[in-house]
Write a protein that holds these residues in place. Structure first.
Motif, PDB file in Angstrom:
ATOM      1  N   LYS A 105      -3.323   4.706  -1.333  1.00  0.00           N
ATOM      2  CA  LYS A 105      -3.468   3.787  -2.454  1.00  0.00           C
ATOM      3  C   LYS A 105      -3.228   2.354  -1.997  1.00  0.00           C
ATOM      4  O   LYS A 105      -2.372   2.093  -1.158  1.00  0.00           O
ATOM      5  CB  LYS A 105      -2.478   4.122  -3.568  1.00  0.00           C
ATOM      6  CG  LYS A 105      -2.759   5.425  -4.289  1.00  0.00           C
ATOM      7  CD  LYS A 105      -1.806   5.615  -5.457  1.00  0.00           C
ATOM      8  CE  LYS A 105      -2.152   6.864  -6.264  1.00  0.00           C
ATOM      9  NZ  LYS A 105      -1.231   7.037  -7.423  1.00  0.00           N
ATOM     10  N   LYS A 162       5.943   3.579  -0.410  1.00  0.00           N
ATOM     11  CA  LYS A 162       5.252   2.333  -0.734  1.00  0.00           C
ATOM     12  C   LYS A 162       5.821   1.256   0.172  1.00  0.00           C
ATOM     13  O   LYS A 162       7.035   1.119   0.295  1.00  0.00           O
ATOM     14  CB  LYS A 162       5.475   1.983  -2.203  1.00  0.00           C
ATOM     15  CG  LYS A 162       4.734   0.749  -2.669  1.00  0.00           C
ATOM     16  CD  LYS A 162       4.786   0.603  -4.187  1.00  0.00           C
ATOM     17  CE  LYS A 162       6.190   0.421  -4.688  1.00  0.00           C
ATOM     18  NZ  LYS A 162       6.229   0.154  -6.148  1.00  0.00           N
ATOM     19  N   TRP A 188       0.853  -1.172   0.000  1.00  0.00           N
ATOM     20  CA  TRP A 188       0.000   0.000   0.000  1.00  0.00           C
ATOM     21  C   TRP A 188       0.892   1.227   0.000  1.00  0.00           C
ATOM     22  O   TRP A 188       2.105   1.120   0.244  1.00  0.00           O
ATOM     23  CB  TRP A 188      -0.970  -0.005   1.173  1.00  0.00           C
ATOM     24  CG  TRP A 188      -0.357   0.073   2.535  1.00  0.00           C
ATOM     25  CD1 TRP A 188       0.452  -0.841   3.133  1.00  0.00           C
ATOM     26  CD2 TRP A 188      -0.512   1.135   3.477  1.00  0.00           C
ATOM     27  NE1 TRP A 188       0.808  -0.434   4.388  1.00  0.00           N
ATOM     28  CE2 TRP A 188       0.234   0.772   4.625  1.00  0.00           C
ATOM     29  CE3 TRP A 188      -1.203   2.335   3.477  1.00  0.00           C
ATOM     30  CZ2 TRP A 188       0.316   1.586   5.758  1.00  0.00           C
ATOM     31  CZ3 TRP A 188      -1.132   3.152   4.599  1.00  0.00           C
ATOM     32  CH2 TRP A 188      -0.381   2.772   5.724  1.00  0.00           C
ATOM     33  N   LYS A 228       0.112  -5.038  -6.736  1.00  0.00           N
ATOM     34  CA  LYS A 228       1.220  -5.982  -6.575  1.00  0.00           C
ATOM     35  C   LYS A 228       1.154  -6.672  -5.218  1.00  0.00           C
ATOM     36  O   LYS A 228       0.879  -6.041  -4.198  1.00  0.00           O
ATOM     37  CB  LYS A 228       2.548  -5.244  -6.705  1.00  0.00           C
ATOM     38  CG  LYS A 228       3.775  -6.105  -6.476  1.00  0.00           C
ATOM     39  CD  LYS A 228       5.041  -5.260  -6.545  1.00  0.00           C
ATOM     40  CE  LYS A 228       6.281  -6.070  -6.221  1.00  0.00           C
ATOM     41  NZ  LYS A 228       7.501  -5.226  -6.220  1.00  0.00           N
ATOM     42  N   GLU A 267      -1.936  -0.990  -3.609  1.00  0.00           N
ATOM     43  CA  GLU A 267      -1.257  -1.457  -4.806  1.00  0.00           C
ATOM     44  C   GLU A 267      -1.795  -2.816  -5.238  1.00  0.00           C
ATOM     45  O   GLU A 267      -2.224  -3.631  -4.413  1.00  0.00           O
ATOM     46  CB  GLU A 267       0.253  -1.560  -4.551  1.00  0.00           C
ATOM     47  CG  GLU A 267       0.894  -0.252  -4.117  1.00  0.00           C
ATOM     48  CD  GLU A 267       0.931   0.778  -5.219  1.00  0.00           C
ATOM     49  OE1 GLU A 267       1.139   0.400  -6.386  1.00  0.00           O
ATOM     50  OE2 GLU A 267       0.723   1.973  -4.912  1.00  0.00           O
TER      51      GLU A 267
END
Length: 462
Positions: free
Chosen positions: A121, A45, A30, A125, A123
């Motif tokens: 956010k 991140k 995140w 991934k 992510e």
């Protein structure tokens, strides 16, 4: 790991949020990204459960916006969602036009602080993370998934004999992690040496680290090896590496690259075989970006990186950890359900070190029949506070037993602060004055929260 370290705008680490299953799990990254203001485009991140934001270099996301406080806010990923907390900022934290002190947010929500706007956010991934079995690694203790992930990564680092950078807030157990890595490595029969970069002075640094010849250093009559020679075949722990004097950074880099040292005053080189474990409570990526720390030295030290989580993000570890600490203190008393509930509801800004100090005071005060030891949780000492030369004037207004308890608890801080002042803040002279080994002296200074820089500031010497 090296490739990742080259991007000063992004920090990542290997610990994971709580609430995940055993063995190998998939974890989504995140991010917190700046979408407005002078730092637009910067982001952090991570897999970690906690991100801190502010202008102080110790934050995960460091902002240059002058309207942002040093410690402005934090976002914690919990089982219930993303929890935003304002950390007492001067200009406040705003979500959808409303000022918030604490609130659960969703990915996509926007946060305003000063002139800066952030977005959360999630992510796409995912990263596979291994969780270790067991409740401990060396003297580190925990049953939370975040600590089990740390144990697994530390074991891997111990096996591979690589240089290691340990990151995390003050008091999270970075030195214990370094000792555990050494103990579980092929170097376990070699020495383990500690260098506290907070306490090392530029004037004495070379002779302490690299040694000197007879007559090469004023007032020193004998030849002596430095820490690197003394640690040959073992491990050197460079605590708070971000505080290493700038003039010493290229010399340390040269030693790491050549694996040789030159004693002060000596022409020939001496081969060394040491492993470096460094620690920092600062955001070292940001220190590199601001050119306060050499990038090439950073890459040499951060071959592997492990972050230790703060205690407030692994509250389920507190009962086990408290029992473990009581055993190491050498005392036993029952921690009631009410006390443990108080512990679990407290944020522990000093992390595990603060928990240990509270338990030590509790053991001392209970021995004298005093039951008010939990009052220290409600009134913790100010961070970086300088101890008074004498606390008698403060204690005189208290009942005898409570005054005695407080004086005994504060003795070490007052004593070591005065010793360092009388020693001219030279650790070698303080070692002679106290009769303690350098390792013991470092440990006691650290335990009592005494930093050479803070003590010098108090004397107007910085």
């Amino acid at each position: 790991m090296k490739e990742r370290a080259r991007n000063a705008e992004v920090t990542e680490s290997v610990s994971i949020p709580s609430g995940l299953g055993p063995n190998r799990v998939q974890v989504k990254e995140w991010a917190v990204e700046v979408i407005g203001g002078p730092d637009r485009g910067r982001k952090v991140k991570t897999l970690d459960p906690l991100v801190r934001v502010g202008s102080d270099p110790a934050n995960d996301l460091v902002l240059t916006d002058p309207t942002v406080s040093r410690r402005h806010l934090e976002v914690e990923r919990t089982a219930k969602g993303l929890l935003l907390k304002d950390l007492g900022s001067r200009n406040g934290t705003w979500v959808d036009g409303r000022q918030m002190m604490q609130a659960f947010l969703e990915p996509g929500d926007k946060i305003q602080l000063g002139k800066t706007k952030l977005i959360l956010k999630q992510e796409a991934k995912t990263t596979e993370v291994t969780l270790a079995g067991g409740e401990s690694f060396g003297e580190l203790v925990g049953i939370s998934d975040s600590m089990r992930a740390v144990f697994a990564e530390l074991r891997r680092c111990a096996r591979e004999d690589m240089n290691l950078l340990l990151e995390g807030e003050t008091g999270t157990g970075k030195e214990l992690a370094a000792r555990a890595v050494h103990k579980h490595s092929t170097r376990r029969r070699g020495p383990f040496k500690v260098v506290d970069c907070n306490l090392i002075t530029e004037e004495a640094a070379e002779r302490e680290l690299f040694g000197h010849l007879k007559g090469a250093v004023p007032v020193v009559d004998t030849s002596a090896p430095g820490v690197f020679e003394a640690a040959d075949g073992g491990t050197i722990f460079l605590d708070e590496i971000a505080e290493l004097p700038a003039a010493l950074q290229p010399k340390l880099l040269r030693v790491l690259e050549s694996r040789e040292v030159h004693r002060v005053g000596e022409g020939k080189s001496r081969e060394i075989d040491v492993r470096i474990v460094a620690s920092t409570s600062k955001n070292l990526d940001e220190e590199v970006r601001q050119k306060r720390f050499r990038a090439d030295l950073f890459y040499r030290l951060a071959v592997a990186r492990v972050r230790l989580p703060p205690l407030r993000t692994r509250r389920q570890d507190i009962p086990l950890l408290a029992e473990h600490l009581l055993a190491t203190i050498g005392t036993r008393f029952e921690l009631s359900a009410q006390t443990l509930s108080l512990f679990e509801g407290y944020d522990w800004p000093g992390n595990v070190r603060e928990l240990r100090n509270v338990l030590e005071r509790g053991a001392l005060m209970r021995e004298t029949g005093n039951t008010s030891w939990l009052d220290f949780l409600a009134n913790p000492p100010a961070k970086g506070a300088t101890p008074t030369r004498s606390g008698v004037d403060l204690a005189a207004g208290l009942p005898y037993h409570e005054a005695k308890d407080r004086m005994l608890a504060d003795f070490e801080r007052v004593y070591f602060a005065e010793v360092m002042k009388q020693s001219g803040f030279d650790i070698k002279i303080a070692e002679q004055k106290t009769g303690l080994s350098m390792q013991s002296l470092y440990r006691l200074l650290k335990k009592n929260g005494l930093r050479l820089k803070d003590l010098k500031n108090a004397e107007g010497l910085s």
